[in-house]
Design a protein around this motif. Structure first.
Motif, PDB file in Angstrom:
ATOM      1  N   VAL A 185       0.664  -1.252  -0.055  1.00 46.64           N
ATOM      2  CA  VAL A 185      -0.023   0.106  -0.079  1.00 46.64           C
ATOM      3  C   VAL A 185       0.936   1.294  -0.127  1.00 46.64           C
ATOM      4  O   VAL A 185       0.422   2.304  -0.799  1.00 46.64           O
ATOM      5  CB  VAL A 185      -0.988   0.070   1.184  1.00 46.64           C
ATOM      6  CG1 VAL A 185      -1.751   1.353   1.334  1.00 46.64           C
ATOM      7  CG2 VAL A 185      -1.980  -1.205   0.875  1.00 46.64           C
ATOM      8  N   GLN A 186       1.891   1.298   0.794  1.00 46.60           N
ATOM      9  CA  GLN A 186       2.791   2.695   0.703  1.00 46.60           C
ATOM     10  C   GLN A 186       3.711   2.606  -0.394  1.00 46.60           C
ATOM     11  O   GLN A 186       3.823   3.706  -1.019  1.00 46.60           O
ATOM     12  CB  GLN A 186       3.814   2.225   1.919  1.00 46.60           C
ATOM     13  CG  GLN A 186       3.368   2.446   3.315  1.00 46.60           C
ATOM     14  CD  GLN A 186       4.194   2.376   4.270  1.00 46.60           C
ATOM     15  OE1 GLN A 186       5.421   2.066   4.266  1.00 46.60           O
ATOM     16  NE2 GLN A 186       4.020   3.176   5.619  1.00 46.60           N
ATOM     17  N   ILE A 187       4.066   1.723  -1.241  1.00 53.46           N
ATOM     18  CA  ILE A 187       4.304   1.688  -2.623  1.00 53.46           C
ATOM     19  C   ILE A 187       3.388   2.343  -3.586  1.00 53.46           C
ATOM     20  O   ILE A 187       3.689   3.461  -4.399  1.00 53.46           O
ATOM     21  CB  ILE A 187       4.793   0.255  -3.192  1.00 53.46           C
ATOM     22  CG1 ILE A 187       5.914  -0.163  -2.406  1.00 53.46           C
ATOM     23  CG2 ILE A 187       5.081   0.573  -4.568  1.00 53.46           C
ATOM     24  CD1 ILE A 187       6.306  -1.518  -2.847  1.00 53.46           C
ATOM     25  N   LEU A 188       2.176   2.117  -3.375  1.00 52.32           N
ATOM     26  CA  LEU A 188       0.927   2.525  -4.364  1.00 52.32           C
ATOM     27  C   LEU A 188       1.007   4.039  -3.957  1.00 52.32           C
ATOM     28  O   LEU A 188       0.706   4.817  -4.637  1.00 52.32           O
ATOM     29  CB  LEU A 188      -0.083   1.953  -4.058  1.00 52.32           C
ATOM     30  CG  LEU A 188      -0.278   0.465  -4.564  1.00 52.32           C
ATOM     31  CD1 LEU A 188      -1.685  -0.168  -4.529  1.00 52.32           C
ATOM     32  CD2 LEU A 188       0.114   0.390  -6.263  1.00 52.32           C
ATOM     33  N   GLN A 200       2.680   6.919   6.662  1.00 53.95           N
ATOM     34  CA  GLN A 200       2.614   6.388   7.958  1.00 53.95           C
ATOM     35  C   GLN A 200       1.352   6.070   8.480  1.00 53.95           C
ATOM     36  O   GLN A 200       0.920   5.030   9.322  1.00 53.95           O
ATOM     37  CB  GLN A 200       3.491   7.127   9.146  1.00 53.95           C
ATOM     38  CG  GLN A 200       4.956   7.635   8.667  1.00 53.95           C
ATOM     39  CD  GLN A 200       5.629   6.045   8.889  1.00 53.95           C
ATOM     40  OE1 GLN A 200       6.095   5.336   8.206  1.00 53.95           O
ATOM     41  NE2 GLN A 200       6.153   6.164  10.225  1.00 53.95           N
ATOM     42  N   VAL A 201       0.266   6.992   8.180  1.00 52.32           N
ATOM     43  CA  VAL A 201      -1.077   6.883   8.793  1.00 52.32           C
ATOM     44  C   VAL A 201      -1.660   5.375   7.959  1.00 52.32           C
ATOM     45  O   VAL A 201      -2.395   4.754   8.945  1.00 52.32           O
ATOM     46  CB  VAL A 201      -1.955   7.981   8.399  1.00 52.32           C
ATOM     47  CG1 VAL A 201      -3.166   7.673   8.534  1.00 52.32           C
ATOM     48  CG2 VAL A 201      -1.340   9.248   8.975  1.00 52.32           C
ATOM     49  N   ALA A 202      -1.481   5.351   6.978  1.00 50.35           N
ATOM     50  CA  ALA A 202      -1.949   4.042   6.301  1.00 50.35           C
ATOM     51  C   ALA A 202      -1.360   2.791   6.804  1.00 50.35           C
ATOM     52  O   ALA A 202      -1.989   1.879   7.045  1.00 50.35           O
ATOM     53  CB  ALA A 202      -1.608   4.161   4.733  1.00 50.35           C
ATOM     54  N   VAL A 273      -3.220   4.624  13.704  1.00 51.21           N
ATOM     55  CA  VAL A 273      -3.745   3.523  14.696  1.00 51.21           C
ATOM     56  C   VAL A 273      -5.021   3.979  15.337  1.00 51.21           C
ATOM     57  O   VAL A 273      -6.046   3.014  15.472  1.00 51.21           O
ATOM     58  CB  VAL A 273      -2.731   3.374  16.110  1.00 51.21           C
ATOM     59  CG1 VAL A 273      -3.492   2.468  17.141  1.00 51.21           C
ATOM     60  CG2 VAL A 273      -1.488   2.540  15.659  1.00 51.21           C
ATOM     61  N   ALA A 274      -5.294   5.323  15.571  1.00 49.27           N
ATOM     62  CA  ALA A 274      -6.422   5.687  16.026  1.00 49.27           C
ATOM     63  C   ALA A 274      -7.551   5.652  14.783  1.00 49.27           C
ATOM     64  O   ALA A 274      -8.724   5.318  15.114  1.00 49.27           O
ATOM     65  CB  ALA A 274      -6.513   7.516  16.428  1.00 49.27           C
ATOM     66  N   LEU A 275      -7.117   5.841  13.717  1.00 49.81           N
ATOM     67  CA  LEU A 275      -7.982   5.570  12.549  1.00 49.81           C
ATOM     68  C   LEU A 275      -8.506   4.199  12.467  1.00 49.81           C
ATOM     69  O   LEU A 275      -9.639   3.863  12.090  1.00 49.81           O
ATOM     70  CB  LEU A 275      -7.497   6.058  11.136  1.00 49.81           C
ATOM     71  CG  LEU A 275      -8.487   5.888   9.960  1.00 49.81           C
ATOM     72  CD1 LEU A 275      -9.634   6.689  10.064  1.00 49.81           C
ATOM     73  CD2 LEU A 275      -7.389   6.276   8.730  1.00 49.81           C
ATOM     74  N   GLY A 276      -7.486   3.394  12.872  1.00 54.23           N
ATOM     75  CA  GLY A 276      -7.793   2.037  12.569  1.00 54.23           C
ATOM     76  C   GLY A 276      -8.600   1.528  13.710  1.00 54.23           C
ATOM     77  O   GLY A 276      -9.695   0.503  13.583  1.00 54.23           O
ATOM     78  N   ILE A 277      -8.752   2.013  14.946  1.00 52.99           N
ATOM     79  CA  ILE A 277      -9.402   1.604  15.849  1.00 52.99           C
ATOM     80  C   ILE A 277     -10.935   2.326  15.501  1.00 52.99           C
ATOM     81  O   ILE A 277     -11.844   1.603  15.865  1.00 52.99           O
ATOM     82  CB  ILE A 277      -9.094   2.433  17.238  1.00 52.99           C
ATOM     83  CG1 ILE A 277      -7.794   1.359  17.780  1.00 52.99           C
ATOM     84  CG2 ILE A 277     -10.106   2.262  18.519  1.00 52.99           C
ATOM     85  CD1 ILE A 277      -7.191   2.138  18.935  1.00 52.99           C
TER      86      ILE A 277
END
Length: 474
Positions: A185-188, A200-202, A273-277
């Motif tokens: 995903v980071q490559i894309l 980093q957020v992703a 991490v907050a977004l994932g939660i």
């Protein structure tokens, strides 16, 4: 008599010819100055973008410039730009050239190739034009490892981290899968020129969402250890150590920039991490108490094996030459044993990290010469298991929570800083002690004073260059 200049015709012609020759020689010399400065800047750009310290970059550029006759060049290195100026005489107009460092991916294969090129230049095995040709080849060629192999290396590193965190095989497998997803995903996202913060957020979001998805199955897994194993891949411990190294060597502007980058990278993980939660809660996925950065109970052999494998995998992911991967793993295992011994005997983590880093710096110099890579390629991967990334994460997380946790956050950040200082100063001290022990570095030049992790350790004299060519069979 020639009426224009009062000289006989043949003398006027000779004077015109000599002036033309002098003009051509001056133009050729100016051209060589420009080419030399451009080569120095390209070398410095490659070193700086691959993780070399500002002191190493400056000293390497100055060595190349001095070798090609630019002994009065002024060199300035910052976090994102390099500049070089030269003035042949007080009557001449100074020449100034700059290059901006646009890409900052750690690439030890290119770093090693540039280091070999610099050594060949300083031993007269490559002139200016051959050096420029080889530099262009280094920049344009691909890597020995295919990109999918790098993804596998990140997966192996995440699995090894999961092992020595005490997570067991299930945590290691889930962490490896998450590492593959994060890397792809980071490559894309990088191809679409998104800033590093969003990458980093992703990464933090993917690690958290995958941990929640696995927790929703009958599989018994510790979500906190899964997230911790993955965010270690994203943490900015190397940036913090680089900031300390630049501060210790007097490059305070570059140190400040590296520190800000490290904090922004860690803030991106916290946001992810907050977004994932939030996504997991919105999807109705049960997620237990998540404590990223929590450590499990691990036996000493597992810690040593995990540290060795994670360091070797990190070096492979950064395109280190294959011949250096196994020595890096062995050095890391011994360094982890040293750190554990020091910590068990009642010393703090900072002291244990400093002693381990001193051992790494002391051994890296000799091992790097054996495997024909710069000491930086050996030292940095071996330090990765000791980096204070988790302390940075905890500190910023506590500060974000506010209230009672602010004091804990400040304490965690101070611990991270002390560990980073111990690591950077330990490696530098180890290099400082190791280099004079080698015959090639008995007499360091004043301008190259201090420890070196990449580039030439001193400029060879003319007699030494002739002796080196004779022993090489040239």
């Amino acid at each position: 008599m020639d009426q224009q200049d009062g000289l006989p015709p043949h003398e006027s012609g000779e004077q015109g010819t000599s002036q033309e020759v002098a003009a051509e020689e001056a133009a050729e010399r100016t051209r060589e100055i420009h080419l030399t400065m451009d080569l120095c800047l390209r070398v410095g750009e490659m070193l700086l973008s691959s993780g070399a310290g500002a002191a190493d970059v400056t000293a390497t550029m100055r060595s190349v410039a001095d070798h090609f006759g630019l002994r009065q060049a002024e060199i300035d290195v910052t976090f994102t730009a390099l500049s070089m100026s030269h003035q042949r005489s007080p009557d001449d107009v100074p020449v100034l050239m700059m290059r901006h460092v646009m890409q900052r991916d750690i690439d030890y294969e290119d770093l090693t190739a540039v280091d070999h090129l610099v050594r060949d230049v300083l031993t007269d095995r490559a002139d200016l034009y051959l050096a420029r040709s080889r530099m262009a080849t280094i920049v344009s060629l691909g890597h020995a490892f295919p990109r999918w192999a790098v993804t596998i290396a990140w997966a192996v590193m995440a699995a090894a981290v999961g092992v020595f965190l005490g997570g067991g095989p299930v945590v290691s497998v889930v962490a490896a899968v998450a590492a593959v997803l994060i890397d792809r995903v980071q490559i894309l996202m990088a191809r679409r020129r998104l800033p590093f913060f969003y990458l980093q957020v992703a990464g933090g979001a993917i690690a958290t969402i995958l941990a929640a998805a696995v927790a929703a199955t009958p599989i018994d897994v510790d979500e906190s250890l899964v997230v911790t194993a993955n965010i270690i891949l994203l943490l900015a411990g190397i940036g913090l150590m680089g900031a300390v190294q630049d501060a210790l060597t007097g490059f305070y502007l570059t140190a400040s920039a590296r520190l800000i980058e490290a904090m922004m990278a860690t803030a991106g993980i916290i946001a992810g991490v907050a977004l994932g939660i939030s996504v997991a809660d919105g999807a109705g996925i049960p997620l237990g108490p998540l404590v990223p950065g929590r450590l499990g109970d691990t036996d000493l052999p597992v810690v040593l094996a995990g540290a060795a494998v994670s360091a070797a995998a990190f070096s492979a992911a950064c395109y280190a030459p294959r011949r250096a991967v196994l020595p890096i793993g062995l050095i890391t295992a011994v360094a982890a044993l040293v750190a554990q011994t020091v910590e068990v005997n009642g010393f703090g983590r900072a002291a244990a990290a400093g002693v381990a880093a001193f051992f790494i710096g002391l051994v890296a110099y000799a091992v790097a010469g054996r495997v024909r890579v710069p000491p930086l390629v050996v030292a940095v991967p071996a330090i990765v298991p000791f980096l204070p990334g988790l302390q940075i994460y905890r500190g910023l997380t506590f500060l974000a929570d506010g209230g009672y946790f602010v004091s804990q956050g400040i304490f965690a950040l101070m611990t991270a800083m002390s560990v980073a200082i111990a690591l950077a100063s330990g490696v530098i001290l180890g290099e400082y002690v190791a280099q004079p022990l080698k015959r090639e570095a008995r007499k360091l030049e004043n301008r190259l004073a201090g420890p070196r992790l990449v580039g030439p350790f001193r400029a060879l004299t003319r007699a030494e260059r002739r002796a080196l060519r004779r022993t090489s069979g040239e």
